[in-house]
Design an enzyme around this catalytic site. Structure first.
Site, PDB file in Angstrom:
ATOM      1  N   SER A 104       0.782  -1.234   0.143  1.00 34.01           N
ATOM      2  CA  SER A 104       0.099  -0.005   0.120  1.00 34.01           C
ATOM      3  C   SER A 104       1.043   1.284   0.089  1.00 34.01           C
ATOM      4  O   SER A 104       1.953   1.339   0.560  1.00 34.01           O
ATOM      5  CB  SER A 104      -0.793   0.134   1.204  1.00 34.01           C
ATOM      6  OG  SER A 104      -1.453   1.246   1.540  1.00 34.01           O
ATOM      7  N   TYR A 128      -1.505  -0.899  10.770  1.00 36.17           N
ATOM      8  CA  TYR A 128      -1.747  -1.394   9.345  1.00 36.17           C
ATOM      9  C   TYR A 128      -0.761  -1.378   8.439  1.00 36.17           C
ATOM     10  O   TYR A 128      -0.335  -1.972   7.799  1.00 36.17           O
ATOM     11  CB  TYR A 128      -3.113  -0.802   8.981  1.00 36.17           C
ATOM     12  CG  TYR A 128      -3.116  -0.741   7.556  1.00 36.17           C
ATOM     13  CD1 TYR A 128      -3.457  -1.999   6.845  1.00 36.17           C
ATOM     14  CD2 TYR A 128      -3.014   0.412   6.748  1.00 36.17           C
ATOM     15  CE1 TYR A 128      -3.548  -2.050   5.493  1.00 36.17           C
ATOM     16  CE2 TYR A 128      -3.186   0.273   5.310  1.00 36.17           C
ATOM     17  CZ  TYR A 128      -3.463  -0.902   4.685  1.00 36.17           C
ATOM     18  OH  TYR A 128      -3.361  -1.171   3.398  1.00 36.17           O
ATOM     19  N   LYS A 132       2.074  -3.922   6.504  1.00 36.85           N
ATOM     20  CA  LYS A 132       2.406  -3.550   5.074  1.00 36.85           C
ATOM     21  C   LYS A 132       3.752  -3.948   4.690  1.00 36.85           C
ATOM     22  O   LYS A 132       4.416  -4.567   4.315  1.00 36.85           O
ATOM     23  CB  LYS A 132       1.690  -3.016   4.298  1.00 36.85           C
ATOM     24  CG  LYS A 132       0.168  -2.724   4.247  1.00 36.85           C
ATOM     25  CD  LYS A 132      -0.164  -4.076   3.244  1.00 36.85           C
ATOM     26  CE  LYS A 132      -1.772  -4.195   3.122  1.00 36.85           C
ATOM     27  NZ  LYS A 132      -2.006  -5.543   2.531  1.00 36.85           N
TER      28      LYS A 132
HETATM   29  C1  UD1 Z   1      -6.743   4.615   3.459  1.00 33.85           C
HETATM   30  C2  UD1 Z   1      -5.837   4.435   4.549  1.00 33.85           C
HETATM   31  C3  UD1 Z   1      -4.760   3.524   3.813  1.00 33.85           C
HETATM   32  C4  UD1 Z   1      -5.515   2.440   3.216  1.00 33.85           C
HETATM   33  C5  UD1 Z   1      -6.910   2.615   2.530  1.00 33.85           C
HETATM   34  C6  UD1 Z   1      -7.428   1.359   2.382  1.00 33.85           C
HETATM   35  C7  UD1 Z   1      -5.147   6.428   6.117  1.00 33.85           C
HETATM   36  C8  UD1 Z   1      -4.497   7.413   6.450  1.00 33.85           C
HETATM   37  N1  UD1 Z   1      -4.989   5.540   4.645  1.00 33.85           N
HETATM   38  O1  UD1 Z   1      -6.404   5.646   2.835  1.00 33.85           O
HETATM   39  O2  UD1 Z   1      -3.658   3.518   4.417  1.00 33.85           O
HETATM   40  O3  UD1 Z   1      -4.647   1.531   2.479  1.00 33.85           O
HETATM   41  O4  UD1 Z   1      -7.606   3.442   3.427  1.00 33.85           O
HETATM   42  O5  UD1 Z   1      -8.604   1.598   1.396  1.00 33.85           O
HETATM   43  O6  UD1 Z   1      -6.265   6.166   6.789  1.00 33.85           O
HETATM   44  N2  UD1 Z   1     -12.630  11.210   3.515  1.00 33.85           N
HETATM   45  C9  UD1 Z   1     -13.746  12.011   3.863  1.00 33.85           C
HETATM   46  N3  UD1 Z   1     -14.899  11.382   4.386  1.00 33.85           N
HETATM   47  C10 UD1 Z   1     -14.927  10.097   4.603  1.00 33.85           C
HETATM   48  C11 UD1 Z   1     -14.126   9.399   4.168  1.00 33.85           C
HETATM   49  C12 UD1 Z   1     -12.920   9.683   3.765  1.00 33.85           C
HETATM   50  O7  UD1 Z   1     -13.708  13.139   3.677  1.00 33.85           O
HETATM   51  O8  UD1 Z   1     -16.145   9.693   5.210  1.00 33.85           O
HETATM   52  C13 UD1 Z   1     -11.486  11.646   2.850  1.00 33.85           C
HETATM   53  C14 UD1 Z   1     -10.399  11.653   3.662  1.00 33.85           C
HETATM   54  O9  UD1 Z   1      -9.946  12.557   4.546  1.00 33.85           O
HETATM   55  C15 UD1 Z   1      -9.126  11.432   2.344  1.00 33.85           C
HETATM   56  C16 UD1 Z   1      -9.970  11.006   1.217  1.00 33.85           C
HETATM   57  O10 UD1 Z   1     -11.418  10.977   1.440  1.00 33.85           O
HETATM   58  O11 UD1 Z   1      -9.014  12.774   2.162  1.00 33.85           O
HETATM   59  C17 UD1 Z   1      -9.647   9.460   0.885  1.00 33.85           C
HETATM   60  O12 UD1 Z   1      -9.938   8.598   2.116  1.00 33.85           O
HETATM   61  P1  UD1 Z   1     -10.160   7.176   2.411  1.00 33.85           P
HETATM   62  O13 UD1 Z   1     -10.997   6.656   1.242  1.00 33.85           O
HETATM   63  O14 UD1 Z   1     -10.506   6.687   3.631  1.00 33.85           O
HETATM   64  O15 UD1 Z   1      -8.713   6.651   1.817  1.00 33.85           O
HETATM   65  P2  UD1 Z   1      -7.329   6.975   2.578  1.00 33.85           P
HETATM   66  O16 UD1 Z   1      -7.491   7.724   4.016  1.00 33.85           O
HETATM   67  O17 UD1 Z   1      -6.617   7.815   1.664  1.00 33.85           O
END
Ligand code: UD1
Length: 321
Positions: A104, A128, A132
């Site tokens: 990842s 997590y 990895k």
């Molecule tokens: C996350 C994990 C990553 C993991 C991946 C698995 C972290 C820091 N990283 O990635 O290690 O491999 O998931 O799929 O947690 N967001 C919102 N609202 C929500 C959900 C997300 O605003 O309800 C935003 C987050 O702040 C971020 C973006 O959307 O900016 C993507 O979030 P997400 O889909 O959870 O992925 P990551 O956090 O990048």
């Protein structure tokens, strides 16, 4: 399967359902061998290797929720590391020496600059991410000591679904990740999306990620298998590739792209930042292109179209089957 491999699936179904494999049969016209086992059960895994001559393994058996890993670190170390050690031991005892591992982009943590190349420093920020990294380290060591050929694929943010609308993401409970959350708001299962942070130093203040279509990601695995199929050295090697598009999209850009396909507004509210989130990251995917001939082909619009097709055709995921 569409690339003409015979596929054997070993899965404990802790985060999946066998209905998905029936859907795979509808798509490909072929049946995968399926064993409902936990790969930490060495006897059961050995039996799978006894039943089939195996050329290569794609290892994607792991837990992946960041928050859960902070709450239950031992469960993550136990599950992700034990499973990997047992798998590699069984592979070695059957002289199976090719493995593709789902790593990842989380191993890069909060990078100093973007885009990220594979030689960036590794800075895991949660249990997590450390699992990895540790499996990557295991494979670096094993390949130095044997003829094992490994490819570590560092996924950026996989989203989307197969364009048949038959297979897609169906998380248990409240989704942790952005895309399934948006899809569940659209289908009426959740009222409102919380956008975590509107004051990041990014294009519009919301977090920027490199979203990659899951089908492009799957094709990356086929390319990785081809890459090591060609290599027959006595000494092992461990190759590492970013799988991303090279483009970053903000949360607001994703919402806007989804709304175009959905034809309506997504109810959202900007709230506090989520602890542990980084402002911005996206891949430099050039190495995967140069060395494996792979590049992501699908656009953000394709990702939205396929997510919505999946969610609207399967409002309750696989649960209705
Ligand atoms: C996350 C994990 C990553 C993991 C991946 C698995 C972290 C820091 N990283 O990635 O290690 O491999 O998931 O799929 O947690 N967001 C919102 N609202 C929500 C959900 C997300 O605003 O309800 C935003 C987050 O702040 C971020 C973006 O959307 O900016 C993507 O979030 P997400 O889909 O959870 O992925 P990551 O956090 O990048």
């Amino acid at each position: 399967m569409q690339a003409d491999y015979d596929v054997i699936v070993a899965d404990n179904l802790s985060n999946s359902v066998d209905t998905a494999l029936e859907r795979v049969k509808e798509i490909t016209g072929k049946t995968a061998f399926f064993y409902q086992i936990d790969i930490r059960d060495k006897a059961a895994l050995t039996e799978v290797f006894n039943q089939h001559p195996i050329d290569a393994v794609i290892h994607m058996a792991g837990l992946k929720a960041v928050g859960e890993s902070c709450a239950e670190p031992l469960m993550y170390y136990q599950n992700n590391l034990d499973a990997s050690m047992i798998l590699f031991e069984v592979m070695q005892s059957f002289s199976v020496n090719k493995v593709v591992f789902s790593s990842s982009a989380t191993v890069y943590g909060d990078p100093d600059t973007v885009p990220i190349t594979e030689d960036f420093p590794l800075r895991m920020m949660n249990p997590y991410g450390r699992t990895k990294y540790m499996v990557e380290e295991m494979l670096r060591d094993i390949t130095l000591a044997s003829n094992m050929q490994a490819v570590l694929l560092r996924y950026f943010n996989p989203i989307g679904a197969h364009d048949s609308g038959l297979i897609g993401e169906d998380p248990h409970g409240i989704p942790n990740n952005l895309m399934p959350y948006i899809a569940q708001v659209a289908i009426g299962q959740r009222e409102k999306l919380s956008v975590f942070g509107g004051d990041y130093p990014t294009v519009d203040g919301t977090g920027v990620r490199d979203y990659i279509h899951v089908v492009d990601l799957a094709k990356g695995h086929v390319k990785a298998l081809e890459r090591i199929a060609e290599t027959e050295t006595k000494q092992g090697q461990c190759l590492t590739y970013n799988l991303g598009t090279g483009r970053g999209s903000s949360v607001i850009e994703v919402i806007n792209a989804f709304e175009k396909v959905y034809g309506d507004k997504i109810n959202y509210e900007i709230v506090e930042r989520r602890p542990g989130d980084v402002p911005e990251y996206f891949a430099n995917p050039q190495l995967a292109n140069e060395e494996m001939g792979w590049r992501a082909e699908k656009s953000l619009d394709d990702m939205m179209t396929d997510t919505w097709r999946w969610q609207s055709q399967n409002p309750n995921g696989y649960k209705d089957d």
